[in-house]
Design a protein around this motif. Structure first.
Motif, PDB file in Angstrom:
ATOM      1  N   HIS A  28       0.833  -1.196   0.000  1.00  0.00           N
ATOM      2  CA  HIS A  28       0.000   0.000   0.000  1.00  0.00           C
ATOM      3  C   HIS A  28       0.877   1.259   0.000  1.00  0.00           C
ATOM      4  O   HIS A  28       2.022   1.220   0.430  1.00  0.00           O
ATOM      5  CB  HIS A  28      -0.917   0.018   1.220  1.00  0.00           C
ATOM      6  CG  HIS A  28      -0.170   0.060   2.517  1.00  0.00           C
ATOM      7  ND1 HIS A  28       0.448  -1.049   3.061  1.00  0.00           N
ATOM      8  CD2 HIS A  28       0.073   1.074   3.368  1.00  0.00           C
ATOM      9  CE1 HIS A  28       1.026  -0.712   4.194  1.00  0.00           C
ATOM     10  NE2 HIS A  28       0.822   0.580   4.399  1.00  0.00           N
TER      11      HIS A  28
ATOM     12  N   LEU B 154       0.198   5.548   0.913  1.00  0.00           N
ATOM     13  CA  LEU B 154      -0.753   6.523   1.451  1.00  0.00           C
ATOM     14  C   LEU B 154      -0.296   7.931   1.092  1.00  0.00           C
ATOM     15  O   LEU B 154       0.860   8.280   1.278  1.00  0.00           O
ATOM     16  CB  LEU B 154      -0.845   6.380   2.974  1.00  0.00           C
ATOM     17  CG  LEU B 154      -1.222   4.992   3.489  1.00  0.00           C
ATOM     18  CD1 LEU B 154      -1.089   4.938   5.003  1.00  0.00           C
ATOM     19  CD2 LEU B 154      -2.615   4.611   3.040  1.00  0.00           C
TER      20      LEU B 154
ATOM     21  N   ASP C 141      -5.639   9.878   0.211  1.00  0.00           N
ATOM     22  CA  ASP C 141      -5.746   8.833  -0.805  1.00  0.00           C
ATOM     23  C   ASP C 141      -4.937   7.614  -0.377  1.00  0.00           C
ATOM     24  O   ASP C 141      -3.940   7.724   0.323  1.00  0.00           O
ATOM     25  CB  ASP C 141      -5.204   9.318  -2.160  1.00  0.00           C
ATOM     26  CG  ASP C 141      -6.092  10.387  -2.762  1.00  0.00           C
ATOM     27  OD1 ASP C 141      -7.325  10.298  -2.614  1.00  0.00           O
ATOM     28  OD2 ASP C 141      -5.547  11.311  -3.390  1.00  0.00           O
ATOM     29  N   CYS C 142      -5.376   6.454  -0.836  1.00  0.00           N
ATOM     30  CA  CYS C 142      -4.697   5.206  -0.520  1.00  0.00           C
ATOM     31  C   CYS C 142      -4.628   4.363  -1.784  1.00  0.00           C
ATOM     32  O   CYS C 142      -5.622   4.233  -2.508  1.00  0.00           O
ATOM     33  CB  CYS C 142      -5.477   4.473   0.562  1.00  0.00           C
ATOM     34  SG  CYS C 142      -4.779   2.878   0.990  1.00  0.00           S
TER      35      CYS C 142
ATOM     36  N   TYR D 268     -11.817  -1.379   6.962  1.00  0.00           N
ATOM     37  CA  TYR D 268     -11.511   0.049   7.107  1.00  0.00           C
ATOM     38  C   TYR D 268     -12.789   0.832   7.395  1.00  0.00           C
ATOM     39  O   TYR D 268     -12.819   1.674   8.300  1.00  0.00           O
ATOM     40  CB  TYR D 268     -10.842   0.593   5.844  1.00  0.00           C
ATOM     41  CG  TYR D 268     -10.713   2.083   5.858  1.00  0.00           C
ATOM     42  CD1 TYR D 268      -9.689   2.700   6.565  1.00  0.00           C
ATOM     43  CD2 TYR D 268     -11.637   2.891   5.201  1.00  0.00           C
ATOM     44  CE1 TYR D 268      -9.573   4.076   6.615  1.00  0.00           C
ATOM     45  CE2 TYR D 268     -11.535   4.274   5.250  1.00  0.00           C
ATOM     46  CZ  TYR D 268     -10.505   4.863   5.955  1.00  0.00           C
ATOM     47  OH  TYR D 268     -10.415   6.222   6.015  1.00  0.00           O
TER      48      TYR D 268
END
Length: 70
Positions: free
Chosen positions: A20, A22, A26-27, A48
């Motif tokens: 991931h 970050l 936004d991710c 989440y």
């Protein structure tokens, strides 16, 4: 997660897997292009939502596949 379920992307053969990224609000999530991989990513997004009390806006979300994906 710590269970080894999420398979990240590698930028080189010896490099670490990136699961991931970050950026502000936004991710970007990386995962395996299989039914199992999609189910795992969806579960992460649902968890989440549950933990943060926020909703993922799927209308603003996008999925990208590598060029060698059938």
């Amino acid at each position: 997660m710590g269970k080894g379920l999420l398979k990240g992307a590698k930028t080189s053969r010896r490099g670490p897997e990136i699961s991931h990224l970050l950026f502000a609000d936004d991710c970007i999530l990386f995962g395996e292009v299989t039914n199992r991989g999609a189910t795992i990513l969806k579960g992460i997004l649902k968890e989440y939502e549950r933990c943060s009390a926020q909703c993922v806006n799927f209308d603003k979300s996008t999925i990208f596949y590598s060029s060698n994906t059938t």
